[in-house]
Design a protein around this motif. Structure first.
Motif, mmCIF file in Angstrom:
data_model
loop_
_atom_site.group_PDB
_atom_site.id
_atom_site.type_symbol
_atom_site.label_atom_id
_atom_site.label_comp_id
_atom_site.label_asym_id
_atom_site.label_seq_id
_atom_site.Cartn_x
_atom_site.Cartn_y
_atom_site.Cartn_z
ATOM 1 N N SER A 68 0.713 -1.275 -0.005
ATOM 2 C CA SER A 68 0.015 0.050 0.067
ATOM 3 C C SER A 68 1.031 1.295 -0.023
ATOM 4 O O SER A 68 1.714 1.290 1.030
ATOM 5 N N ILE A 69 0.464 1.988 -0.931
ATOM 6 C CA ILE A 69 1.480 3.261 -1.142
ATOM 7 C C ILE A 69 0.679 4.613 -0.765
ATOM 8 O O ILE A 69 0.863 5.441 -0.864
ATOM 9 N N SER A 70 -0.795 4.126 -0.557
ATOM 10 C CA SER A 70 -1.740 5.487 -0.491
ATOM 11 C C SER A 70 -1.712 6.249 0.650
ATOM 12 O O SER A 70 -1.960 7.419 0.593
ATOM 13 N N GLY A 71 -0.778 5.758 1.651
ATOM 14 C CA GLY A 71 -0.781 6.589 3.000
ATOM 15 C C GLY A 71 0.384 7.430 2.942
ATOM 16 O O GLY A 71 0.762 7.942 3.993
ATOM 17 N N SER A 72 1.560 7.239 1.884
ATOM 18 C CA SER A 72 2.882 7.580 1.963
ATOM 19 C C SER A 72 2.720 9.261 1.692
ATOM 20 O O SER A 72 1.841 9.863 1.008
ATOM 21 N N PRO A 73 3.549 9.891 2.501
ATOM 22 C CA PRO A 73 3.310 11.404 2.472
ATOM 23 C C PRO A 73 3.809 11.844 0.882
ATOM 24 O O PRO A 73 3.247 13.053 0.407
ATOM 25 N N GLU A 74 4.456 11.380 -0.064
ATOM 26 C CA GLU A 74 4.783 11.887 -1.139
ATOM 27 C C GLU A 74 3.463 11.621 -2.038
ATOM 28 O O GLU A 74 3.109 12.569 -2.844
ATOM 29 N N VAL A 75 2.723 10.571 -1.878
ATOM 30 C CA VAL A 75 1.363 10.191 -2.608
ATOM 31 C C VAL A 75 0.560 11.378 -2.197
ATOM 32 O O VAL A 75 -0.229 11.925 -3.095
ATOM 33 N N VAL A 76 0.184 11.609 -0.899
ATOM 34 C CA VAL A 76 -0.677 12.234 -0.459
ATOM 35 C C VAL A 76 -0.415 13.971 -0.820
ATOM 36 O O VAL A 76 -1.336 14.651 -1.387
ATOM 37 N N ASP A 77 0.813 14.227 -1.044
ATOM 38 C CA ASP A 77 1.241 15.598 -1.715
ATOM 39 C C ASP A 77 0.927 15.836 -3.219
ATOM 40 O O ASP A 77 0.310 16.517 -3.675
ATOM 41 N N VAL A 78 1.301 14.589 -3.817
ATOM 42 C CA VAL A 78 0.938 14.624 -5.147
ATOM 43 C C VAL A 78 -0.594 14.657 -5.477
ATOM 44 O O VAL A 78 -1.349 15.507 -6.262
ATOM 45 N N PRO A 87 -9.644 21.016 -9.249
ATOM 46 C CA PRO A 87 -10.323 20.421 -8.568
ATOM 47 C C PRO A 87 -11.566 19.513 -9.241
ATOM 48 O O PRO A 87 -12.184 18.683 -8.896
ATOM 49 N N GLU A 88 -11.725 20.065 -10.706
ATOM 50 C CA GLU A 88 -12.564 19.300 -11.509
ATOM 51 C C GLU A 88 -12.174 18.098 -12.067
ATOM 52 O O GLU A 88 -12.816 17.228 -12.653
ATOM 53 N N THR A 89 -10.866 17.796 -11.811
ATOM 54 C CA THR A 89 -10.185 16.719 -12.735
ATOM 55 C C THR A 89 -11.065 15.279 -11.985
ATOM 56 O O THR A 89 -11.012 15.338 -10.841
ATOM 57 N N SER A 90 -11.200 14.455 -12.866
ATOM 58 C CA SER A 90 -11.627 12.927 -12.309
ATOM 59 C C SER A 90 -10.547 12.126 -11.718
ATOM 60 O O SER A 90 -9.344 12.265 -12.074
ATOM 61 N N ILE A 91 -10.826 11.144 -11.026
ATOM 62 C CA ILE A 91 -9.695 10.429 -10.358
ATOM 63 C C ILE A 91 -9.106 9.346 -11.622
ATOM 64 O O ILE A 91 -7.955 9.370 -11.594
ATOM 65 N N ARG A 92 -10.007 9.217 -12.473
ATOM 66 C CA ARG A 92 -9.327 8.327 -13.509
ATOM 67 C C ARG A 92 -8.224 8.945 -14.275
ATOM 68 O O ARG A 92 -7.125 8.583 -14.621
ATOM 69 N N LYS A 93 -8.732 10.441 -14.736
ATOM 70 C CA LYS A 93 -7.650 11.261 -15.364
ATOM 71 C C LYS A 93 -6.383 11.672 -14.444
ATOM 72 O O LYS A 93 -5.460 11.382 -15.001
ATOM 73 N N THR A 94 -6.508 11.590 -13.487
ATOM 74 C CA THR A 94 -5.680 11.939 -12.359
ATOM 75 C C THR A 94 -4.703 10.733 -12.263
ATOM 76 O O THR A 94 -3.400 10.640 -12.431
ATOM 77 N N SER A 95 -5.149 9.385 -12.215
ATOM 78 C CA SER A 95 -4.746 8.252 -12.337
ATOM 79 C C SER A 95 -3.775 8.021 -13.591
ATOM 80 O O SER A 95 -2.668 7.541 -13.498
ATOM 81 N N LEU A 96 -4.219 8.424 -14.604
ATOM 82 C CA LEU A 96 -3.389 8.155 -15.882
ATOM 83 C C LEU A 96 -2.321 9.203 -15.971
ATOM 84 O O LEU A 96 -1.259 9.101 -16.357
ATOM 85 N N GLU A 97 -2.446 10.532 -15.290
ATOM 86 C CA GLU A 97 -1.430 11.404 -15.126
ATOM 87 C C GLU A 97 -0.340 11.252 -14.071
ATOM 88 O O GLU A 97 0.671 11.532 -14.465
ATOM 89 N N THR A 98 -0.550 10.323 -13.149
ATOM 90 C CA THR A 98 0.290 10.437 -11.995
ATOM 91 C C THR A 98 0.644 8.948 -11.972
ATOM 92 O O THR A 98 1.563 8.592 -10.919
ATOM 93 N N ASP A 99 0.199 7.987 -12.772
ATOM 94 C CA ASP A 99 0.655 6.432 -12.554
ATOM 95 C C ASP A 99 0.364 5.988 -11.292
ATOM 96 O O ASP A 99 1.019 5.039 -10.725
ATOM 97 N N LEU A 100 -0.774 6.316 -10.459
ATOM 98 C CA LEU A 100 -1.099 6.017 -9.497
ATOM 99 C C LEU A 100 -2.276 5.263 -9.584
ATOM 100 O O LEU A 100 -3.179 5.413 -10.873
#
Length: 176
Positions: A68-78, A87-100
């Motif tokens: 699990s990397i979801s709780g790491s400070p780096e991921v939270v900051d990203v 804020p209007e960005t979707s979770i899917r679009k953010t997933s594609l942009e950040t490789d999370l």
């Protein structure tokens, strides 16, 4: 309320089961040590003993699977920076942009940043007679401004809604 057993407790339980191969005897011993209301399940006793015999230890084994990397400070900051920027960005679009993963982003938004998904619910239609009520409310707000000068600084003003004369509101495009 179930408390997690310490490593020392697990070792004691496993060795007692090795000495007396009876779950009932180990449970009686446990109650004599911890009080008459202390409970210990048969599965807990047998699993602890089996783990001791198999691995030589009662420590929990390392879990398999994706870490699990979801709780790491780096991921939270990203995630915080991404959704602060847009804020209007979707979770899917953010997933594609950040490789999370979508699940990881959703988990950070919910548990770490305390964001909640929200869709507006249409509950009221505006009628012509509502104009007077709105005017009264506006006058009350202006009176409040005299007593509380910071009132309007604490309100987020936005004109980003689209209203249609026929009463149609496209809620799919509303993001909060």
């Amino acid at each position: 309320m179930n408390k997690r057993l310490t490593v020392q407790d697990r070792a004691l339980i496993a060795t007692r089961y090795e000495m007396w191969p009876s779950v009932v005897e180990v449970q009686r011993w446990w109650r004599s040590q911890r009080g008459k209301h202390a409970t210990l399940g048969a599965k807990t006793i047998k699993n602890g003993h089996q783990k001791l015999m198999k691995t030589g230890s009662v420590y929990d084994t390392e879990r398999s699977g994706r870490p699990s990397i979801s709780g790491s400070p780096e991921v939270v900051d990203v995630v915080r920076e991404t959704f602060t920027r847009s804020p209007e960005t979707s979770i899917r679009k953010t997933s594609l942009e950040t490789d999370l993963t979508c699940y990881g982003i959703h988990s950070v938004l919910k548990t770490e940043l305390h964001y909640r998904a929200w869709k507006p619910h249409l509950v009221q239609q505006i009628f012509p007679e509502d104009c007077d009520i709105r005017m009264e409310f506006s006058e009350i707000m202006l009176d409040w401004k005299d007593d509380w000068p910071e009132l309007f600084d604490n309100i987020l003003w936005s004109d980003e809604a689209v209203f249609h004369v026929g009463g149609f509101v496209n809620r799919h495009n509303c993001h909060y």
